[in-house]
Design a protein around this motif. Structure first.
Motif, PDB file in Angstrom:
ATOM      1  N   TYR A   3     -43.988 -32.668 -51.431  1.00 46.57           N
ATOM      2  CA  TYR A   3     -45.203 -32.107 -50.458  1.00 46.57           C
ATOM      3  C   TYR A   3     -44.787 -30.696 -50.707  1.00 46.57           C
ATOM      4  N   GLY A   4     -45.760 -29.928 -51.066  1.00 46.34           N
ATOM      5  CA  GLY A   4     -45.647 -28.521 -51.133  1.00 46.34           C
ATOM      6  C   GLY A   4     -44.437 -28.119 -51.922  1.00 46.34           C
ATOM      7  N   PRO A   5     -43.669 -27.428 -51.395  1.00 47.57           N
ATOM      8  CA  PRO A   5     -42.241 -26.740 -51.974  1.00 47.57           C
ATOM      9  C   PRO A   5     -41.196 -27.805 -51.904  1.00 47.57           C
ATOM     10  N   PHE A   6     -41.281 -28.970 -51.420  1.00 44.76           N
ATOM     11  CA  PHE A   6     -40.029 -29.881 -51.322  1.00 44.76           C
ATOM     12  C   PHE A   6     -40.183 -31.148 -52.170  1.00 44.76           C
ATOM     13  N   VAL A   7     -39.119 -31.470 -52.646  1.00 45.37           N
ATOM     14  CA  VAL A   7     -39.250 -32.888 -53.518  1.00 45.37           C
ATOM     15  C   VAL A   7     -38.221 -33.657 -52.892  1.00 45.37           C
ATOM     16  N   MET A   8     -38.321 -34.654 -52.303  1.00 43.38           N
ATOM     17  CA  MET A   8     -37.388 -35.645 -51.583  1.00 43.38           C
ATOM     18  C   MET A   8     -37.488 -36.988 -51.899  1.00 43.38           C
ATOM     19  N   ASN A   9     -36.986 -38.022 -51.288  1.00 43.34           N
ATOM     20  CA  ASN A   9     -36.985 -39.241 -51.765  1.00 43.34           C
ATOM     21  C   ASN A   9     -37.944 -40.369 -50.528  1.00 43.34           C
ATOM     22  N   SER A  10     -38.057 -39.665 -49.583  1.00 42.67           N
ATOM     23  CA  SER A  10     -39.097 -39.997 -48.332  1.00 42.67           C
ATOM     24  C   SER A  10     -39.851 -38.965 -47.485  1.00 42.67           C
ATOM     25  N   MET A  11     -40.705 -39.553 -46.826  1.00 37.82           N
ATOM     26  CA  MET A  11     -42.034 -38.564 -46.035  1.00 37.82           C
ATOM     27  C   MET A  11     -40.870 -38.205 -44.967  1.00 37.82           C
ATOM     28  N   ASP A  12     -39.951 -38.940 -44.499  1.00 35.90           N
ATOM     29  CA  ASP A  12     -38.897 -38.513 -43.315  1.00 35.90           C
ATOM     30  C   ASP A  12     -38.435 -37.423 -43.626  1.00 35.90           C
ATOM     31  N   GLU A  13     -37.869 -37.573 -44.983  1.00 41.03           N
ATOM     32  CA  GLU A  13     -37.010 -36.290 -45.431  1.00 41.03           C
ATOM     33  C   GLU A  13     -37.796 -35.168 -45.658  1.00 41.03           C
ATOM     34  N   ILE A  14     -38.989 -35.250 -45.927  1.00 36.51           N
ATOM     35  CA  ILE A  14     -40.184 -34.132 -46.400  1.00 36.51           C
ATOM     36  C   ILE A  14     -40.017 -33.468 -44.862  1.00 36.51           C
ATOM     37  N   ARG A  15     -40.528 -34.275 -43.777  1.00 32.94           N
ATOM     38  CA  ARG A  15     -40.574 -33.843 -42.392  1.00 32.94           C
ATOM     39  C   ARG A  15     -39.465 -33.037 -41.832  1.00 32.94           C
ATOM     40  N   GLN A  16     -38.157 -33.480 -42.114  1.00 28.26           N
ATOM     41  CA  GLN A  16     -36.817 -32.876 -41.669  1.00 28.26           C
ATOM     42  C   GLN A  16     -36.975 -31.487 -42.489  1.00 28.26           C
ATOM     43  N   ALA A  17     -37.179 -31.604 -44.003  1.00 28.99           N
ATOM     44  CA  ALA A  17     -37.240 -30.413 -44.502  1.00 28.99           C
ATOM     45  C   ALA A  17     -37.937 -29.174 -43.769  1.00 28.99           C
ATOM     46  N   PHE A  18     -39.147 -29.457 -43.557  1.00 29.33           N
ATOM     47  CA  PHE A  18     -40.072 -28.636 -42.707  1.00 29.33           C
ATOM     48  C   PHE A  18     -39.666 -27.995 -41.647  1.00 29.33           C
ATOM     49  N   ALA A  19     -38.886 -29.007 -40.754  1.00 26.81           N
ATOM     50  CA  ALA A  19     -38.362 -28.682 -39.480  1.00 26.81           C
ATOM     51  C   ALA A  19     -37.223 -27.826 -39.696  1.00 26.81           C
ATOM     52  N   ASP A  20     -36.338 -28.243 -40.669  1.00 33.59           N
ATOM     53  CA  ASP A  20     -35.160 -27.295 -40.996  1.00 33.59           C
ATOM     54  C   ASP A  20     -35.412 -25.944 -41.376  1.00 33.59           C
ATOM     55  N   TYR A  21     -36.639 -25.817 -42.155  1.00 38.59           N
ATOM     56  CA  TYR A  21     -37.075 -24.357 -42.697  1.00 38.59           C
ATOM     57  C   TYR A  21     -37.524 -23.729 -41.410  1.00 38.59           C
ATOM     58  N   GLU A  22     -38.288 -24.224 -40.625  1.00 37.88           N
ATOM     59  CA  GLU A  22     -38.980 -23.618 -39.349  1.00 37.88           C
ATOM     60  C   GLU A  22     -37.771 -22.896 -38.591  1.00 37.88           C
ATOM     61  N   ARG A  23     -36.658 -23.959 -38.401  1.00 38.32           N
ATOM     62  CA  ARG A  23     -35.539 -23.502 -37.507  1.00 38.32           C
ATOM     63  C   ARG A  23     -34.689 -22.417 -38.398  1.00 38.32           C
ATOM     64  N   GLY A  24     -35.126 -21.965 -39.627  1.00 32.60           N
ATOM     65  CA  GLY A  24     -34.197 -20.831 -40.075  1.00 32.60           C
ATOM     66  C   GLY A  24     -33.125 -21.546 -40.872  1.00 32.60           C
ATOM     67  N   LYS A  25     -32.946 -22.805 -40.931  1.00 31.02           N
ATOM     68  CA  LYS A  25     -31.792 -23.460 -41.617  1.00 31.02           C
ATOM     69  C   LYS A  25     -31.564 -23.054 -43.045  1.00 31.02           C
ATOM     70  N   PHE A  26     -32.834 -22.620 -43.748  1.00 26.64           N
ATOM     71  CA  PHE A  26     -32.475 -22.296 -45.218  1.00 26.64           C
ATOM     72  C   PHE A  26     -32.251 -20.728 -45.438  1.00 26.64           C
ATOM     73  N   GLY A  27     -31.939 -19.952 -44.510  1.00 31.02           N
ATOM     74  CA  GLY A  27     -31.480 -18.654 -44.520  1.00 31.02           C
ATOM     75  C   GLY A  27     -32.789 -17.726 -44.567  1.00 31.02           C
ATOM     76  N   ASN A  28     -32.334 -16.728 -44.922  1.00 29.01           N
ATOM     77  CA  ASN A  28     -33.596 -15.481 -44.945  1.00 29.01           C
ATOM     78  C   ASN A  28     -33.127 -14.629 -46.179  1.00 29.01           C
ATOM     79  N   LEU A  29     -34.253 -13.827 -46.526  1.00 27.97           N
ATOM     80  CA  LEU A  29     -34.027 -12.796 -47.681  1.00 27.97           C
ATOM     81  C   LEU A  29     -33.447 -11.503 -46.856  1.00 27.97           C
TER      82      LEU A  29
END
Ligand code: MN
Length: 304
Positions: free
Chosen positions: A277-303
């Motif tokens: 989904y968009g910039p994420f490639v996971m094994n389930s929709m739940d994991e995709i939703r978690q990836a969006f939530a983690d990104y929005e919370r800043g867990k992927f870091g910043n430039l």
């Protein structure tokens, strides 16, 4: 592998890798304002037969005018669950990411970025390229990670042109730049999580060659330039993706009168569910939703 129909005492002939289908990429679209790409395949395809490769964008040769002070490209965005492989055929790409990776790749160089558990990066034409303008040609390949490695820390491998072995084909039919995997006893520089070949193949005009590849590898060819005849059968032209059936070991290629440039992708398939989904490639929709939530919370870091 056993084949009970083989006659005794005769060495079995290696089987051909049979063409499963030839697909023509749709017209080019812009990614940001810097990358004018044809999507030769993606995880969104109904037929996900390129496993473990999940997406291939090709920006064919294009002239860019000088644009000093405002490099064209794509601003900060996240990725998770796979690796992006950027191959600069012409021109220069600059990259920065939230794991501290970064740098400029020039003509012939490759950037192998592991998004893993999550990364934020940007991708632009380099400042130097933007000042002068010039010809730009690039591939971006997405390589899936096995489920067990999707949470691996983000990483960045800059691979310089000089580190990539260039192997001359028999009878001077052309060459293979060995980005990942092995050929003729040589090993490509890219560190990969699973067994694969990523070869930049050039065939001279009308030249032919035979490759031997593992029967366990899923094979796809992206025809970037020219035209090629496959196994003395069908022709594939620039912009075509050729997929093969599993099994078989040999592949015969004959270039047309203008030669051919081919990105050969083969690898052991992961055979796991692919949910992109968009910039994420996971094994389930739940994991995709978690990836969006983690990104929005800043867990992927910043430039920086
Ligand atoms: Mn990206």
């Amino acid at each position: 592998m056993s084949n009970t129909s083989q006659p005794n005492k005769e060495a079995p002939q290696p089987l051909l890798k049979e063409v499963a289908g030839i697909y023509t990429a749709p017209p080019a679209h812009w990614v940001g304002n810097g990358f004018h790409v044809r999507s030769m395949f993606s995880y969104a395809d109904a037929f996900q037969g390129s496993d473990p490769f999940v997406l291939l964008d090709y920006a064919a040769e294009e002239q860019f005018s000088p644009n000093p002070g405002a490099p064209r490209g794509v601003g900060p965005h996240p990725h998770k669950g796979f690796e992006t492989v950027t191959i600069a055929y012409q021109g220069e790409v600059a990259h920065r990411d939230s794991s501290g990776g970064g740098g400029t790749i020039q003509t012939g160089d490759v950037q192998w970025m592991t998004a893993g558990r999550g990364i934020v990066h940007d991708e632009f034409h380099s400042r130097e390229f933007s000042e002068k303008g010039g010809l730009f040609e690039m591939v971006q390949l997405w390589v899936n990670l096995p489920a067990k490695d999707k949470e691996t820390p983000a990483a960045y491998q800059p691979i310089r042109k000089e580190e990539i072995p260039v192997l001359v084909l028999p009878d001077d039919a052309g060459s293979v730049r060995l980005i990942a995997g092995s050929y003729q006893g040589e090993q490509g520089p890219a560190k990969t999580f699973t067994e694969m070949n990523v070869w930049d193949v050039v065939l001279h005009a009308n030249a032919s060659t035979v490759f031997t590849l593992p029967a366990t590898h899923n094979l796809s060819l992206a025809i970037l330039r020219g035209e090629v005849r496959i196994n003395e059968g069908e022709n594939a032209q620039a912009g075509a993706l050729v997929r093969f059936q599993m099994g078989g070991e040999t592949l015969e290629l004959q270039a047309g009168e203008n030669g051919a440039t081919i990105l050969l992708l083969s690898g052991v398939p992961l055979n796991e569910p692919v949910v992109g989904y968009g910039p994420f490639v996971m094994n389930s929709m739940d994991e995709i939703r978690q990836a969006f939530a983690d990104y929005e919370r800043g867990k992927f870091g910043n430039l920086a």
